[in-house]
Scaffold this active site. Sequence first.
Site, short mmCIF file in Angstrom:
data_model
loop_
_atom_site.label_atom_id
_atom_site.label_comp_id
_atom_site.label_asym_id
_atom_site.label_seq_id
_atom_site.Cartn_x
_atom_site.Cartn_y
_atom_site.Cartn_z
N GLY A 195 0.84 -1.35 -0.27
CA GLY A 195 -0.07 -0.41 -0.20
C GLY A 195 0.86 1.25 -0.27
N GLY A 285 -2.27 -1.14 6.56
CA GLY A 285 -3.50 0.01 6.71
C GLY A 285 -3.37 0.17 7.91
CG ASP A 326 -6.44 9.00 9.76
OD1 ASP A 326 -6.26 9.86 8.76
OD2 ASP A 326 -5.27 8.31 10.12
CG HIS A 464 7.49 25.45 -23.88
ND1 HIS A 464 7.54 24.33 -24.28
CD2 HIS A 464 8.45 26.16 -24.59
CE1 HIS A 464 8.40 24.22 -24.63
NE2 HIS A 464 9.43 24.44 -24.58
#
Length: 485
Positions: A195, A285, A326, A464
């Site tokens: 992962g 995980g 989380d 550019h």
Amino acid sequence: MSKSFDVAVIGAGPGGYVAAIRCAQLGLNTVCIDEWENSKGKISLGGTCLNVGCIPSKALLESSENYFRAIHKFPAHGIKAEGISVDVPLMIARKDKIVTTFTSGIAALFRKNKVTSMHGKGTILKREKNEKTWQIEISNKKAAEKIQSKYVIIATGSTPRQLSFAPIDNEKILDNVGALALTEIPERLGVIGAGVIGLEMGSVWRRFGAEVSILEAMPEFLMAADEQVAKEAYKIFRKEPGLSIQTNIKIKSVKHNKKNVVVEYSDSSSELQKLEVNKLIVAVGRVPNTAGLGSEVIDLKIDDRGCIVVDEFCRTNLTNIYAVGDVVRGPMLAHKASEEGVAVAETILGIESGSNVTHKVDFNVIPWVIYTSPEIAWVGKTEQELKAAGTPYKAGQFPFIANGRARALGETAGFVKVLADEATDRILGVHMIGPYVSELISEAVVAMEFAASSEDIARIIHAHPSLSEVLHEAALNADGRALHI
Ligand code: FAD
Ligand code: NAI
């Protein structure tokens, strides 16, 4: 009489500390509670991200990239650099200094914004139905104290998922904490899980010459990414000397002695395979962290994956308790946690000011970046998601090899792909693998946030020579009109 606040934030990671600062900016009397401490026993703000995640891992990735460049890429420029070596403890000390600069920086931000910072574990206490505030106990090694607050924002983050047969000791078997603190380069490094952490940490030590073997349970690689990007990454990484990635494996046992770790696993062959390494990183995980929060006592709803259940506004099932980052559903990313923190702070202000304006985070425009070499980045829908949903789309792609700046950098691997709605041309997703795509993806995020079409990007003048021309050409190519291929 216990101290009283408008908002108590539990957790000072990117979800919590950002929520606390925003609440304070909006005039709410705010406390932020965190238990994380440094080796001197002092509070260290910033959570996983600053202490043992995003920031230290990127510091080491940069060091290892510099080392790798000096040895493997300078010669092509005619630059001779002999006797190159790395002082690993010095490199780790540099990384630690970056971490402490940022963690103490958050303490300074708290002072500036008048956020009260408290050090200890925060536990929400049960309250009676008629009580208007929540009580939180904050306990550390020295004392326990109770405070009360009208609103609570839970931002307690996540911890590494453990494998029962490979217990972490951060000596031989490492999680992210140990992987970021190695004091010497392992000759052979094993990683369980291909992962994000496995690939990033594997990259660091491979660039220093470690022989890295990554073992992945799934048959596919980087399942969350666009399939074509994942395939390209697999093709590139497999060619890297010193790196092996095996998918579709099943770990049978992990044993270690003082010197080595031995992993036994099965793959498609009938024979049991054996991998012997000096160190093993387990990165399979992360799990939401609600330990010690008091969730059972207050009947906070938690789903079967351990996430605190929230609605689109990060409201939990309990009055005036929110949760972000989380510890709730959605990608485990620092910027997602922070945006949820801001959204909740502004939603609380909406209630307090009587405007009742609510804020939420649009998950469709959260960028993902994987800091491998080449880097991988994306935003929006993948091609496989569009196919599964039956959405008619067109794709425009352009390779870095046809770009002047990429050639000058000597970084020509990869491409950019723009996916746009077949009928309206609205951009649905942008996928990148190549040099500095961690920076290039922002243009795509801005475009999607403003509901741009691929024609909008095609009509914008890009400097550019720059890498951004690859996105420009990919957008042109969504209409079959790329100029340089
Ligand atoms: P956290 O950062 O985990 O913070 C939670 C905090 O809550 C901690 O400080 C903890 O001490 C505290 N806490 C927990 N319970 C209590 C309690 N009861 N009382 C008091 N305090 C408590 N994401 C990215 O976007 N980009 C990256 O490049 C990236 N790299 C990463 C690299 C690694 C190695 C790892 C492990 C993660 C990485 N992440 C990255 C993920 C990122 O770190 C998390 O998504 C992010 O930290 C989540 O923020 P959070 O605030 O929800 O939780
Ligand atoms: P992950 O979910 O990215 O990957 C875990 C991998 O381990 C998966 O491919 C899974 O199939 C595999 N796996 C699970 N069990 C296994 C087993 N028994 N044997 C072999 N393979 C197995 O989790 P990871 O790498 O631990 O990272 C956690 C999270 O941290 C990420 O999902 C991401 O949200 C966050 N992160 C973000 C970063 C970034 O944004 N650049 C960097 C690092 C972490």
